[in-house]
Design a protein around this motif. Sequence first.
Motif, PDB file in Angstrom:
ATOM      1  N   GLY A 178       0.964  -1.255  -0.063  1.00 33.17           N
ATOM      2  CA  GLY A 178       0.185   0.070  -0.049  1.00 33.17           C
ATOM      3  C   GLY A 178       0.886   1.194   0.058  1.00 33.17           C
ATOM      4  N   PHE A 179       0.150   2.349   0.298  1.00 36.03           N
ATOM      5  CA  PHE A 179       0.692   3.783   0.275  1.00 36.03           C
ATOM      6  C   PHE A 179      -0.263   4.561   0.925  1.00 36.03           C
ATOM      7  N   TYR A 180       0.395   5.926   1.273  1.00 36.62           N
ATOM      8  CA  TYR A 180      -0.237   6.711   2.105  1.00 36.62           C
ATOM      9  C   TYR A 180      -0.147   8.186   1.406  1.00 36.62           C
ATOM     10  N   LYS A 181      -1.155   9.110   2.180  1.00 39.98           N
ATOM     11  CA  LYS A 181      -1.273  10.398   1.601  1.00 39.98           C
ATOM     12  C   LYS A 181      -0.110  11.279   2.501  1.00 39.98           C
ATOM     13  N   ILE A 182       0.469  12.350   1.978  1.00 32.55           N
ATOM     14  CA  ILE A 182       1.239  13.426   2.895  1.00 32.55           C
ATOM     15  C   ILE A 182       0.541  14.775   2.406  1.00 32.55           C
ATOM     16  N   ARG A 183       0.076  15.490   3.274  1.00 30.20           N
ATOM     17  CA  ARG A 183      -0.139  16.948   3.145  1.00 30.20           C
ATOM     18  C   ARG A 183       0.959  17.871   3.774  1.00 30.20           C
ATOM     19  N   LEU A 184       1.537  18.445   2.701  1.00 27.40           N
ATOM     20  CA  LEU A 184       2.518  19.507   2.793  1.00 27.40           C
ATOM     21  C   LEU A 184       1.837  20.821   2.840  1.00 27.40           C
ATOM     22  N   TYR A 185       2.163  21.670   3.923  1.00 31.62           N
ATOM     23  CA  TYR A 185       2.011  23.038   4.056  1.00 31.62           C
ATOM     24  C   TYR A 185       3.196  23.882   3.666  1.00 31.62           C
ATOM     25  N   PRO A 186       3.471  24.422   2.440  1.00 31.55           N
ATOM     26  CA  PRO A 186       4.487  25.023   1.788  1.00 31.55           C
ATOM     27  C   PRO A 186       4.877  26.115   2.419  1.00 31.55           C
ATOM     28  N   SER A 187       4.272  27.055   3.098  1.00 35.06           N
ATOM     29  CA  SER A 187       4.376  28.294   3.609  1.00 35.06           C
ATOM     30  C   SER A 187       5.351  27.879   5.012  1.00 35.06           C
ATOM     31  N   THR A 188       5.078  26.729   5.710  1.00 34.26           N
ATOM     32  CA  THR A 188       5.667  26.492   6.927  1.00 34.26           C
ATOM     33  C   THR A 188       6.449  25.433   6.637  1.00 34.26           C
ATOM     34  N   GLY A 189       6.199  24.354   5.662  1.00 34.88           N
ATOM     35  CA  GLY A 189       7.270  23.224   5.800  1.00 34.88           C
ATOM     36  C   GLY A 189       6.494  22.018   6.544  1.00 34.88           C
ATOM     37  N   LYS A 190       5.636  22.279   7.162  1.00 32.36           N
ATOM     38  CA  LYS A 190       4.933  21.138   8.030  1.00 32.36           C
ATOM     39  C   LYS A 190       4.249  20.358   7.089  1.00 32.36           C
ATOM     40  N   VAL A 191       4.389  18.840   7.702  1.00 29.50           N
ATOM     41  CA  VAL A 191       3.806  17.922   6.974  1.00 29.50           C
ATOM     42  C   VAL A 191       2.646  17.069   7.926  1.00 29.50           C
TER      43      VAL A 191
END
Length: 635
Positions: A304-317
Amino acid sequence: MTRRALILTLLLSLVIPMITFNNLFGQEINENNFVQYTTAQGLSQNTITGIAQDSTGYIWASTTLGLNRFNGTKFIQFHSTDDSLSLPGEMLTGMTWLDKHRLAVFTGGAHIIDTRTTETKNIFIPYHDKQYAYKFNSVIAGQGNEDGDIFLLTRSGFYHFNKSCQLVFRFDYYTAEQTQTTGFGFGRDLLWIDVNHLLITSTYGLYLYDIARRIFKKMTPSDCPVLGQFTDYPAHDYEFFQSIPGIFFIMDSNDDSLIYINVAENKKVLSQIPFTKAREHFDYRSEILTVNDTLIYITDNTSGFYKIRLYPSTGKVDLIPKKYFPTYYCRHLIEDRNHHLWIATTKGLFREDNRRSNVTQGTLPPSLEVDFPKITLDGIEGTSNYLFAATLGDAGVLEFDKQQKFIRRFSFGKSVKDADNISSVAAADDNTLLVGTNGPLYQLNLQTNLITKIPLENWIDGKDGKDWIADLYRDRNRNIWIAASSLYKYDAITKKVTLIPSNGKMLEKIQRPNSIKQDAEGNIWVSGHGLVRFNTRSNTFDRIVDSFPYIKLPDRQVNAFTADQQNNLWINSNNNGLICYNTERQTFRQFTRDDGLPDNNIASMIVIGNKLWIAAYAGIACMDLNTYRITNFGK
């Protein structure tokens, strides 16, 4: 469809992927919406080691028994033959793009395909004693640049070829004496620090290659300070991932941390992942696919695989712990140019097919139609679990669950006249909804149901006139742009609203903002009587478009518009059909009812993949943005 007998039609295959808040970074994945290709459909082998799509649309798949090219209908197989330009071997371990047109396939050596011309060539790493040459040609990774250079990482070392495929630099980790008796295992991965420097991860540590100077050396913290803490690798076990040059995602294998690195910005941000130890799910077998600024997929090391949500302005994931395709070992992922996901597994190739999605309907409670006889829908938005409909006819905001069951109604008209006529709604996050009314801007806390009026600078509310919210638009960085008599921006990080200054009163030239969209380059376009562009790099309004092709009467009023990823704006002005404006060339192209449109007036448009969906007054249509063919839909 009458106003009194309103049916809330939710086109799940069109609307929900665009409106769900979590799905701002990708629509929900449903295994039932995938087509599987195996040897029964013409694949040479079911164990897929790599996939890629070329500029003409062909899908290439490397397997453990040859190479395949898929044209959408059938597979063409390529194998190792007596031809010196054929594949060097049948067992293919993967592939990568060297540039926009050259595809490198890894086996015993590298097989290079120019997908424009179909020309092929093979690259082998030479060794003076040919009986050991095979040990130098077990390719692990490859990269290329716009100058035509090719960089190969193998079990034996690192090798640089020029555009003529001549070897210009080599680094052999093992000595001649070791070659005869030692098992090779040097290379692990080949990554970009910037356009001039490559990072090599190896069994024996991190190395740096200076392309211009052709210097290969053990990496030290001073070579790239933002990566300095990782130079104790592999004594400290990290996993390095990259699909965009200069951007790294690094996991501490023995910890629950994921570190985002942006070399150009000297940014390093640590986030937690929802697993005790990263190595439980991610290792050298894992790969990532960066789909856009916010969406990343990462494969599990077993299935399987997962999703990652990146917040470009902060670099948080945020790594979402839900696993997709849990019963398949997923080797590689790509998104094609139609934004369909392809998954390479050990049980064949899977292609997302959204045509398998269903159209479902949800009806409004009869009591609402009785209480609000003029009710119509003017917008729809979603959070993780709920849908919100903006209405005209004094009905406020309506909340539904994902099964389209009506839950409740929110009213904003207790203190301001006409505030229950809602122009648009936008989710700031899962718990906060911004609501644009025929009056002020409100914030709705979905946990407490608290409604708060948001004050706006230069707001007109008095004897000289009345202001109202015309549109709310969330950009790719999750900032929300607000159209009133002025333009405002709600910052996703600070949660504050600021006024956008109108330099030279350019905004006034379109009389009043009506609708907002973001183009492929990230600029903000605002419509009214014409269009103006707010350049997000210079933070100024820098272009106005107020003259359009017409059928009988020129008209600057923009009823609807949207943007695609090819630098086109799709515009409708009153009675003048569909107008395509290319923002780079500043040229127009016009389509009318004679070209297949249901009507020359358009109420709304949305681009999904390579399709432009059009809601005209006389019906719904869809344009293929590759062929410009228009298809009309009835009931």
